[in-house]
Design a protein around this motif. Structure first.
Motif, PDB file in Angstrom:
ATOM      1  N   VAL A   1      -1.096  -4.631 -26.900  1.00  0.00           N
ATOM      2  CA  VAL A   1      -2.086  -4.906 -27.690  1.00  0.00           C
ATOM      3  C   VAL A   1      -1.489  -5.077 -29.336  1.00  0.00           C
ATOM      4  N   GLN A   2      -2.306  -6.035 -30.174  1.00  0.00           N
ATOM      5  CA  GLN A   2      -1.935  -6.068 -31.604  1.00  0.00           C
ATOM      6  C   GLN A   2      -2.458  -4.820 -32.417  1.00  0.00           C
ATOM      7  N   ALA A   3      -1.671  -4.579 -33.587  1.00  0.00           N
ATOM      8  CA  ALA A   3      -2.325  -3.450 -34.161  1.00  0.00           C
ATOM      9  C   ALA A   3      -3.679  -3.948 -34.586  1.00  0.00           C
ATOM     10  N   GLY A   4      -4.501  -2.832 -34.749  1.00  0.00           N
ATOM     11  CA  GLY A   4      -5.982  -3.200 -35.042  1.00  0.00           C
ATOM     12  C   GLY A   4      -6.873  -3.309 -33.926  1.00  0.00           C
ATOM     13  N   GLY A   5      -6.017  -3.411 -32.761  1.00  0.00           N
ATOM     14  CA  GLY A   5      -7.044  -3.775 -31.480  1.00  0.00           C
ATOM     15  C   GLY A   5      -7.352  -2.573 -30.657  1.00  0.00           C
ATOM     16  N   SER A   6      -7.908  -2.725 -29.621  1.00  0.00           N
ATOM     17  CA  SER A   6      -8.669  -1.584 -28.728  1.00  0.00           C
ATOM     18  C   SER A   6      -8.005  -1.677 -27.296  1.00  0.00           C
TER      19      SER A   6
ATOM     20  N   SER B   1      -3.866  13.097 -36.039  1.00  0.00           N
ATOM     21  CA  SER B   1      -3.281  11.604 -35.849  1.00  0.00           C
ATOM     22  C   SER B   1      -4.136  10.347 -35.333  1.00  0.00           C
ATOM     23  N   VAL B   2      -5.243  11.001 -34.286  1.00  0.00           N
ATOM     24  CA  VAL B   2      -6.030   9.947 -33.575  1.00  0.00           C
ATOM     25  C   VAL B   2      -7.594  10.117 -34.039  1.00  0.00           C
ATOM     26  N   LYS B   3      -8.026  11.368 -34.627  1.00  0.00           N
ATOM     27  CA  LYS B   3      -9.071  11.434 -34.835  1.00  0.00           C
ATOM     28  C   LYS B   3      -9.947  10.520 -35.626  1.00  0.00           C
ATOM     29  N   GLY B   4     -11.061   9.977 -35.129  1.00  0.00           N
ATOM     30  CA  GLY B   4     -11.907   8.997 -35.830  1.00  0.00           C
ATOM     31  C   GLY B   4     -11.464   7.705 -35.254  1.00  0.00           C
ATOM     32  N   ARG B   5     -10.449   7.534 -34.613  1.00  0.00           N
ATOM     33  CA  ARG B   5     -10.008   6.335 -33.850  1.00  0.00           C
ATOM     34  C   ARG B   5     -10.238   6.118 -32.232  1.00  0.00           C
ATOM     35  N   PHE B   6      -9.842   7.405 -31.608  1.00  0.00           N
ATOM     36  CA  PHE B   6      -9.967   7.687 -30.387  1.00  0.00           C
ATOM     37  C   PHE B   6     -11.113   8.466 -29.784  1.00  0.00           C
TER      38      PHE B   6
ATOM     39  N   ASN C   1      -9.277   2.858 -30.592  1.00  0.00           N
ATOM     40  CA  ASN C   1      -9.625   1.583 -31.464  1.00  0.00           C
ATOM     41  C   ASN C   1      -8.619   1.746 -32.630  1.00  0.00           C
ATOM     42  N   SER C   2      -8.532   0.681 -33.536  1.00  0.00           N
ATOM     43  CA  SER C   2      -7.855   0.796 -34.448  1.00  0.00           C
ATOM     44  C   SER C   2      -6.356   1.169 -34.357  1.00  0.00           C
ATOM     45  N   LEU C   3      -5.950   0.527 -33.273  1.00  0.00           N
ATOM     46  CA  LEU C   3      -4.344   0.978 -32.704  1.00  0.00           C
ATOM     47  C   LEU C   3      -3.459   0.763 -33.978  1.00  0.00           C
ATOM     48  N   LYS C   4      -2.328   1.347 -33.978  1.00  0.00           N
ATOM     49  CA  LYS C   4      -1.330   1.230 -34.826  1.00  0.00           C
ATOM     50  C   LYS C   4       0.145   1.078 -33.946  1.00  0.00           C
ATOM     51  N   PRO C   5       1.002   0.567 -34.602  1.00  0.00           N
ATOM     52  CA  PRO C   5       2.308   0.634 -34.001  1.00  0.00           C
ATOM     53  C   PRO C   5       2.656   2.141 -33.437  1.00  0.00           C
ATOM     54  N   GLU C   6       2.370   3.107 -34.221  1.00  0.00           N
ATOM     55  CA  GLU C   6       2.909   4.401 -33.971  1.00  0.00           C
ATOM     56  C   GLU C   6       2.177   5.254 -32.810  1.00  0.00           C
ATOM     57  N   ASP C   7       1.240   4.184 -32.184  1.00  0.00           N
ATOM     58  CA  ASP C   7       0.544   4.711 -31.136  1.00  0.00           C
ATOM     59  C   ASP C   7       1.216   4.518 -29.733  1.00  0.00           C
ATOM     60  N   THR C   8       2.215   3.586 -30.319  1.00  0.00           N
ATOM     61  CA  THR C   8       2.956   3.088 -28.783  1.00  0.00           C
ATOM     62  C   THR C   8       3.675   4.364 -28.139  1.00  0.00           C
ATOM     63  N   ALA C   9       3.300   4.421 -26.796  1.00  0.00           N
ATOM     64  CA  ALA C   9       3.700   5.504 -25.967  1.00  0.00           C
ATOM     65  C   ALA C   9       3.358   5.360 -24.676  1.00  0.00           C
ATOM     66  N   VAL C  10       3.806   6.222 -23.731  1.00  0.00           N
ATOM     67  CA  VAL C  10       3.478   6.390 -22.345  1.00  0.00           C
ATOM     68  C   VAL C  10       2.195   7.482 -22.514  1.00  0.00           C
ATOM     69  N   TYR C  11       1.266   7.238 -21.915  1.00  0.00           N
ATOM     70  CA  TYR C  11       0.026   8.268 -22.130  1.00  0.00           C
ATOM     71  C   TYR C  11      -0.308   8.858 -20.705  1.00  0.00           C
TER      72      TYR C  11
ATOM     73  N   THR D   1       0.654   5.790 -18.055  1.00  0.00           N
ATOM     74  CA  THR D   1       0.669   4.294 -18.558  1.00  0.00           C
ATOM     75  C   THR D   1       1.132   3.959 -19.903  1.00  0.00           C
ATOM     76  N   GLN D   2       1.809   2.907 -19.873  1.00  0.00           N
ATOM     77  CA  GLN D   2       2.502   2.508 -21.162  1.00  0.00           C
ATOM     78  C   GLN D   2       1.407   1.674 -22.003  1.00  0.00           C
ATOM     79  N   VAL D   3       1.403   2.015 -23.303  1.00  0.00           N
ATOM     80  CA  VAL D   3       0.762   1.344 -24.291  1.00  0.00           C
ATOM     81  C   VAL D   3       1.647   0.897 -25.451  1.00  0.00           C
ATOM     82  N   THR D   4       1.457  -0.378 -25.694  1.00  0.00           N
ATOM     83  CA  THR D   4       2.455  -0.879 -26.712  1.00  0.00           C
ATOM     84  C   THR D   4       1.570  -1.654 -27.531  1.00  0.00           C
ATOM     85  N   VAL D   5       1.718  -1.130 -29.206  1.00  0.00           N
ATOM     86  CA  VAL D   5       1.138  -1.610 -30.245  1.00  0.00           C
ATOM     87  C   VAL D   5       1.930  -2.789 -31.177  1.00  0.00           C
TER      88      VAL D   5
END
Length: 127
Positions: free
Chosen positions: A12-17, A63-68, A84-94, A121-125
């Motif tokens: 997902v692109q930065a800012g996406g959900s 780091s995720v409060k207010g977005r997740f 929501n409001s995903l950032k590149p630094e949210d990239t990780a395996v969840y 599951t992999q999340v890439t921002v």
């Protein structure tokens, strides 16, 4: 034996959900509190969010409060993580994780408090 299966990850692109799901099986779902953790490349796994057995109590990493948002549907044996409001630094395996409900304590973030884990599951921002 509890079995956890995550789904919903992707690119997902930065800012996406994205909305992650974790399907629980093998035991009575409402006997378990649930959590989400993540692990970025080269880093240790870290706590993201947790929810008690009923859904009435939740807490988050700063780091995720207010977005997740973590939620659960006990009728469907599923826990969710709305991101929501995903950032590149949210990239990780969840990873989702389950713990016996009596172990739930607001503010507890340690992995060892959890009894069962999914495969991730992999999340890439992208920026």
């Amino acid at each position: 034996q509890v079995h956890l299966v995550e789904s919903g990850g992707g690119l997902v692109q930065a800012g996406g959900s994205l909305r992650l799901s974790c399907a629980f099986s093998g035991r009575t779902f409402s006997n378990y509190a649930m959590g989400w953790f993540r692990q970025a490349p080269g880093k240790e796994r870290e706590f993201v969010a947790a929810i008690n057995w009923s859904g009435g109590s939740t807490y988050y990493a700063d780091s995720v409060k207010g977005r997740f948002t973590i939620s659960r549907d006990n009728a469907k044996n599923t826990v969710f993580l709305q991101m929501n409001s995903l950032k590149p630094e949210d990239t990780a395996v969840y990873y989702c994780a389950g713990q016996m409900k009596y172990k739930f304590r607001v503010g507890t973030t340690t992995e060892k408090e959890y009894d069962y884990w999914g495969q991730g599951t992999q999340v890439t921002v992208s920026s």
